[in-house]
Write an enzyme that holds these catalytic residues in place. Structure first.
Site, mmCIF file in Angstrom:
data_model
loop_
_atom_site.group_PDB
_atom_site.id
_atom_site.type_symbol
_atom_site.label_atom_id
_atom_site.label_comp_id
_atom_site.label_asym_id
_atom_site.label_seq_id
_atom_site.Cartn_x
_atom_site.Cartn_y
_atom_site.Cartn_z
ATOM 1 N N LYS A 1 6.779 -2.750 -3.030
ATOM 2 C CA LYS A 1 6.277 -3.010 -1.668
ATOM 3 C C LYS A 1 4.967 -3.794 -1.729
ATOM 4 O O LYS A 1 4.735 -4.708 -0.926
ATOM 5 C CB LYS A 1 6.102 -1.682 -0.918
ATOM 6 C CG LYS A 1 7.434 -1.015 -0.579
ATOM 7 C CD LYS A 1 7.311 0.384 -0.002
ATOM 8 C CE LYS A 1 8.710 0.997 0.157
ATOM 9 N NZ LYS A 1 8.756 2.289 0.836
ATOM 10 N N GLN B 1 5.507 7.516 1.184
ATOM 11 C CA GLN B 1 6.689 7.372 0.333
ATOM 12 C C GLN B 1 7.409 8.714 0.190
ATOM 13 O O GLN B 1 6.795 9.732 -0.127
ATOM 14 C CB GLN B 1 6.276 6.823 -1.051
ATOM 15 C CG GLN B 1 7.448 6.476 -1.950
ATOM 16 C CD GLN B 1 8.309 5.343 -1.383
ATOM 17 O OE1 GLN B 1 7.812 4.426 -0.752
ATOM 18 N NE2 GLN B 1 9.604 5.432 -1.588
ATOM 19 N N ASP C 1 7.591 2.723 8.993
ATOM 20 C CA ASP C 1 8.932 3.153 8.574
ATOM 21 C C ASP C 1 9.800 3.586 9.754
ATOM 22 O O ASP C 1 10.981 3.893 9.568
ATOM 23 C CB ASP C 1 8.797 4.382 7.664
ATOM 24 C CG ASP C 1 8.990 4.040 6.202
ATOM 25 O OD1 ASP C 1 9.620 3.019 5.904
ATOM 26 O OD2 ASP C 1 8.510 4.830 5.361
HETATM 27 N N1 LIG Z 1 8.957 6.262 3.253
HETATM 28 C C1 LIG Z 1 10.156 5.904 2.740
HETATM 29 N N2 LIG Z 1 10.617 6.502 1.645
HETATM 30 C C2 LIG Z 1 11.816 6.131 1.152
HETATM 31 C C3 LIG Z 1 12.563 5.080 1.749
HETATM 32 C C4 LIG Z 1 12.050 4.489 2.911
HETATM 33 O O1 LIG Z 1 12.667 3.580 3.533
HETATM 34 N N3 LIG Z 1 10.834 4.912 3.373
HETATM 35 N N4 LIG Z 1 13.730 4.614 1.151
HETATM 36 C C5 LIG Z 1 14.040 5.016 -0.211
HETATM 37 C C6 LIG Z 1 13.365 4.253 -1.300
HETATM 38 N N5 LIG Z 1 13.030 2.855 -1.027
HETATM 39 C C7 LIG Z 1 11.982 2.548 -0.258
HETATM 40 O O2 LIG Z 1 11.048 3.268 -0.110
HETATM 41 C C8 LIG Z 1 13.684 1.806 -1.742
HETATM 42 C C9 LIG Z 1 14.779 2.034 -2.532
HETATM 43 C C10 LIG Z 1 15.344 1.002 -3.286
HETATM 44 C C11 LIG Z 1 14.811 -0.264 -3.245
HETATM 45 C C12 LIG Z 1 15.320 -1.379 -4.091
HETATM 46 O O3 LIG Z 1 14.924 -2.507 -3.910
HETATM 47 N N6 LIG Z 1 16.178 -1.077 -5.031
HETATM 48 C C13 LIG Z 1 16.654 -2.077 -5.989
HETATM 49 C C14 LIG Z 1 16.794 -1.422 -7.331
HETATM 50 C C15 LIG Z 1 15.474 -0.849 -7.753
HETATM 51 C C16 LIG Z 1 15.420 -0.356 -9.163
HETATM 52 O O4 LIG Z 1 15.553 -1.161 -10.054
HETATM 53 O O5 LIG Z 1 15.157 0.857 -9.313
HETATM 54 C C17 LIG Z 1 17.971 -2.633 -5.533
HETATM 55 O O6 LIG Z 1 18.691 -1.952 -4.785
HETATM 56 O O7 LIG Z 1 18.270 -3.747 -5.927
HETATM 57 C C18 LIG Z 1 13.731 -0.502 -2.442
HETATM 58 C C19 LIG Z 1 13.167 0.520 -1.692
HETATM 59 C C20 LIG Z 1 13.654 6.483 -0.392
HETATM 60 N N7 LIG Z 1 12.315 6.721 0.032
#
Ligand SMILES: Nc1nc2c(c(=O)[nH]1)N[C@@H](CN(C=O)c1ccc(C(=O)N[C@@H](CCC(=O)O)C(=O)O)cc1)CN2
Length: 295
Positions: free
Chosen positions: A53, A97, A120
């Site tokens: 982020k 988070q 969020d």
């Molecule tokens: N406050 C929040 N917490 C969480 C959220 C949220 O939207 N708000 N969502 C998820 C986690 N998350 C963002 O926070 C999130 C998850 C995955 C990815 C992402 O880009 N994943 C990559 C792979 C990442 C890796 O290599 O591990 C992908 O899918 O290509 C971004 C954000 C739970 N918590």
């Protein structure tokens, strides 16, 4: 048939380019968008998401302010950090988070966020506006993963109106708000929200034109379940040990064979995750614009 890939990296990149000119305008008008993040504990996945982020913010010209608390932080510490973020002038929007370490009441903490700074869309006021279907000026920021899913489907011209959507998983950040979003006026889908007690998941998936899997069970959605031509979005992610190398790798909820049946498929990684991050930036920009122009 081989499914068309819903490419989250490319789509997120397009969203970020579009945000760049809005950020330039904001800065020209004296408003510097600033995203705060509050991370509690040392969960490696959460650390990596938060780091991503901050990288995104740097890429598009949003300031970012990072608050990290140790795993030993008390609820009083978390409350104090939220209070500080609510009053920090340089923070125009922020996130807590999730998940918080065991012992912290997530709902109670989310409720402490200033709803106008809730990047969020997870504060009860903002979720309430989603439930109430409030549109126009008082429309709230949308939770990032649901917003990213809809944005991606629309950019790939996947029909939503009148379609049947089966969502697997009823969590706070994906399943529950996604059900509300898809059934909103203007999107007009019909949603089945399934969960661990759903009796015949295969049947619920089989009637769906759009399937969203957000449970974190590797390869749970099987090709035989999927209606030919359906759009399948793989959201859940699990780190598993590679059988050959023994190294950790990421696995989604959708069996790779689904690509032979589905019409569209968002991969994992590389699908909805990058869109989640892009939608967070969009929420921060929108909140800063509201600060500049008012609602
Ligand atoms: N406050 C929040 N917490 C969480 C959220 C949220 O939207 N708000 N969502 C998820 C986690 N998350 C963002 O926070 C999130 C998850 C995955 C990815 C992402 O880009 N994943 C990559 C792979 C990442 C890796 O290599 O591990 C992908 O899918 O290509 C971004 C954000 C739970 N918590």
């Amino acid at each position: 048939m081989t499914a068309i890939t819903l490419d989250g990296v490319a789509t997120a990149s397009a969203v970020k380019s579009e945000l760049a000119s809005r950020i330039t305008d904001l800065r020209a008008n004296g408003v510097v968008p600033g995203l705060g993040t509050l991370l509690v504990g040392d969960d490696p996945a959460s650390r990596s998401y938060v780091a991503g982020k901050h990288r995104d913010c740097a890429e598009v010209g949003i300031e970012s302010i990072r608050v990290d608390l140790p795993a030993s932080a008390t609820t009083a510490d978390v409350r104090a950090a939220i209070r500080d973020l609510n009053s920090a002038r340089e923070v125009t929007g922020y996130i807590v988070q999730l998940p918080l370490p065991t012992g912290h009441d997530e709902n109670a903490m989310l409720e402490l966020i200033d709803p106008d700074k809730d990047a969020d869309g997870l504060h009860p006021t903002n979720l309430g506006r989603l439930v109430l279907g409030i549109e126009g000026e008082l429309r709230s920021p949308l939770p990032c993963t649901p917003a990213g899913i809809v944005e991606m489907l629309q950019r790939y011209d996947v029909p939503i109106r009148g379609q049947h959507v089966t969502v697997i998983g009823r969590g706070l950040t994906v399943g529950r708000p996604l059900g509300l979003l898809f059934t909103r006026k203007g999107l007009d889908a019909t949603v089945t929200l399934t969960h661990s007690r759903t009796q015949d998941l295969a049947a619920e998936v089989a009637r769906a034109d759009i399937v969203v899997a957000a449970v974190g069970v590797p390869h749970m959605v099987k090709a035989e379940w999927v209606k030919p031509g359906a759009a399948v979005l793989d959201v859940g992610i699990t780190r598993v040990a590679d059988e050959e190398t023994g190294k950790g790798r990421l696995t989604g909820d959708v069996d790779p064979a689904v690509a032979e049946v589905a019409g569209h498929l968002s991969p994992n990684p590389g699908g909805v995750g990058p869109m989640t991050r892009a939608m967070l930036l969009a929420n921060v920009v929108k909140a800063a614009e509201i600060k500049l122009h008012g609602r």
